[in-house]
Design a protein around this motif. Structure first.
Motif, PDB file in Angstrom:
ATOM      1  N   UNK A 111      10.176   7.531 -12.189  1.00  0.00           N
ATOM      2  CA  UNK A 111      10.306   8.821 -12.848  1.00  0.00           C
ATOM      3  C   UNK A 111       9.118   9.031 -13.769  1.00  0.00           C
ATOM      4  N   UNK A 112       8.516  10.230 -13.716  1.00  0.00           N
ATOM      5  CA  UNK A 112       7.372  10.571 -14.557  1.00  0.00           C
ATOM      6  C   UNK A 112       7.812  11.534 -15.654  1.00  0.00           C
ATOM      7  N   UNK A 113       7.316  11.283 -16.874  1.00  0.00           N
ATOM      8  CA  UNK A 113       7.606  12.166 -17.999  1.00  0.00           C
ATOM      9  C   UNK A 113       6.289  12.580 -18.633  1.00  0.00           C
ATOM     10  N   UNK A 114       6.043  13.885 -18.641  1.00  0.00           N
ATOM     11  CA  UNK A 114       4.805  14.409 -19.201  1.00  0.00           C
ATOM     12  C   UNK A 114       4.999  14.912 -20.610  1.00  0.00           C
ATOM     13  N   UNK A 115       4.079  14.537 -21.502  1.00  0.00           N
ATOM     14  CA  UNK A 115       4.050  15.084 -22.849  1.00  0.00           C
ATOM     15  C   UNK A 115       3.341  16.427 -22.794  1.00  0.00           C
ATOM     16  N   UNK A 116       3.430  17.200 -23.844  1.00  0.00           N
ATOM     17  CA  UNK A 116       2.728  18.479 -23.899  1.00  0.00           C
ATOM     18  C   UNK A 116       1.250  18.245 -23.622  1.00  0.00           C
ATOM     19  N   UNK A 117       0.696  18.983 -22.679  1.00  0.00           N
ATOM     20  CA  UNK A 117      -0.719  18.852 -22.357  1.00  0.00           C
ATOM     21  C   UNK A 117      -1.056  17.792 -21.334  1.00  0.00           C
ATOM     22  N   UNK A 118      -0.043  17.152 -20.741  1.00  0.00           N
ATOM     23  CA  UNK A 118      -0.336  16.129 -19.726  1.00  0.00           C
ATOM     24  C   UNK A 118      -0.907  16.791 -18.480  1.00  0.00           C
ATOM     25  N   UNK A 119      -1.742  16.050 -17.763  1.00  0.00           N
ATOM     26  CA  UNK A 119      -2.425  16.576 -16.579  1.00  0.00           C
ATOM     27  C   UNK A 119      -1.519  16.557 -15.351  1.00  0.00           C
ATOM     28  N   UNK A 121       9.926  14.383 -13.893  1.00  0.00           N
ATOM     29  CA  UNK A 121       9.881  14.492 -12.440  1.00  0.00           C
ATOM     30  C   UNK A 121      10.324  13.177 -11.824  1.00  0.00           C
ATOM     31  N   UNK A 122      11.361  13.217 -11.009  1.00  0.00           N
ATOM     32  CA  UNK A 122      11.767  12.026 -10.263  1.00  0.00           C
ATOM     33  C   UNK A 122      10.845  11.930  -9.052  1.00  0.00           C
ATOM     34  N   UNK A 123      10.031  10.873  -9.038  1.00  0.00           N
ATOM     35  CA  UNK A 123       9.097  10.653  -7.937  1.00  0.00           C
ATOM     36  C   UNK A 123       9.823   9.981  -6.786  1.00  0.00           C
ATOM     37  N   UNK A 124      10.621   8.960  -7.108  1.00  0.00           N
ATOM     38  CA  UNK A 124      11.406   8.244  -6.100  1.00  0.00           C
ATOM     39  C   UNK A 124      12.703   7.765  -6.742  1.00  0.00           C
ATOM     40  N   UNK A 125      13.836   8.096  -6.129  1.00  0.00           N
ATOM     41  CA  UNK A 125      15.136   7.765  -6.705  1.00  0.00           C
ATOM     42  C   UNK A 125      15.712   6.470  -6.149  1.00  0.00           C
ATOM     43  N   UNK A 179       0.847  -1.189   0.000  1.00  0.00           N
ATOM     44  CA  UNK A 179       0.000   0.000   0.000  1.00  0.00           C
ATOM     45  C   UNK A 179       0.887   1.246   0.000  1.00  0.00           C
ATOM     46  N   UNK A 180       0.326   2.344  -0.465  1.00  0.00           N
ATOM     47  CA  UNK A 180       1.101   3.579  -0.561  1.00  0.00           C
ATOM     48  C   UNK A 180       1.451   4.122   0.818  1.00  0.00           C
ATOM     49  N   UNK A 181       2.680   4.591   0.943  1.00  0.00           N
ATOM     50  CA  UNK A 181       3.109   5.207   2.192  1.00  0.00           C
ATOM     51  C   UNK A 181       3.471   6.675   1.995  1.00  0.00           C
ATOM     52  N   UNK A 182       3.554   7.117   0.730  1.00  0.00           N
ATOM     53  CA  UNK A 182       3.974   8.473   0.419  1.00  0.00           C
ATOM     54  C   UNK A 182       3.249   8.975  -0.830  1.00  0.00           C
ATOM     55  N   UNK A 183       3.072  10.294  -0.904  1.00  0.00           N
ATOM     56  CA  UNK A 183       2.493  10.929  -2.088  1.00  0.00           C
ATOM     57  C   UNK A 183       3.455  11.964  -2.637  1.00  0.00           C
ATOM     58  N   UNK A 184       3.376  12.194  -3.950  1.00  0.00           N
ATOM     59  CA  UNK A 184       4.166  13.236  -4.600  1.00  0.00           C
ATOM     60  C   UNK A 184       3.307  13.894  -5.666  1.00  0.00           C
ATOM     61  N   UNK A 185       3.606  15.148  -5.958  1.00  0.00           N
ATOM     62  CA  UNK A 185       2.875  15.878  -6.987  1.00  0.00           C
ATOM     63  C   UNK A 185       3.714  15.960  -8.248  1.00  0.00           C
ATOM     64  N   UNK A 186       3.055  15.695  -9.384  1.00  0.00           N
ATOM     65  CA  UNK A 186       3.698  15.856 -10.687  1.00  0.00           C
ATOM     66  C   UNK A 186       2.940  16.968 -11.394  1.00  0.00           C
ATOM     67  N   UNK A 187       3.644  18.032 -11.784  1.00  0.00           N
ATOM     68  CA  UNK A 187       3.018  19.186 -12.420  1.00  0.00           C
ATOM     69  C   UNK A 187       2.528  18.853 -13.826  1.00  0.00           C
ATOM     70  N   UNK A 188       1.567  19.628 -14.292  1.00  0.00           N
ATOM     71  CA  UNK A 188       1.038  19.459 -15.649  1.00  0.00           C
ATOM     72  C   UNK A 188       2.070  19.902 -16.681  1.00  0.00           C
TER      73      UNK A 188
END
Length: 108
Positions: A93-101, A32-36, A18-27
């Motif tokens: 690691x999260x990678x957003x394309x143009x217009x990602x939420x 964004x490195x969520x967890x290294x 189960x999740x123990x931590x939260x992180x925000x990824x901008x639009x």
């Protein structure tokens, strides 16, 4: 004497199920490195307006390449929850394309 053991469910790799931590990824476009370090991608909740681009999660501690462990597709509406429940051997690691939420990521 009362004994109340604490039980934490773990996956096959030993990470909490189960999740123990939260992180925000901008639009929008960006990485964004969520967890290294190793862990588990549990879920993502879209917190911004509906997207026109995809947000891709990689099993990588520093860059957006390697094994894809989750995708929030284009068109994802605000408030939508995307459950992944995927182990990450190297990191997240999260990678957003143009217009990602914008999203809130739950992980362990």
């Amino acid at each position: 004497m009362t004994f109340n053991p604490v039980i934490t469910l773990v996956d096959a790799n030993g990470y909490p199920a189960s999740a123990s931590t939260n992180a925000t990824v901008a639009a929008g476009t960006g990485t964004t490195v969520v967890k290294a370090s190793p862990g588990r991608l549990v879920a993502a909740v879209v917190t911004g307006a509906a997207s026109t681009g995809a947000l891709t999660f990689y099993d990588n501690a520093s860059t957006g390449s390697g094994t894809v462990i989750g995708v929030v597709p284009s068109g994802a509406g605000s408030g939508t929850r995307w459950p992944f429940e995927t182990p990450a051997v190297n990191g997240i690691t999260a990678v957003g394309a143009a217009g990602s939420a914008a999203v809130t990521v739950s992980y362990s």
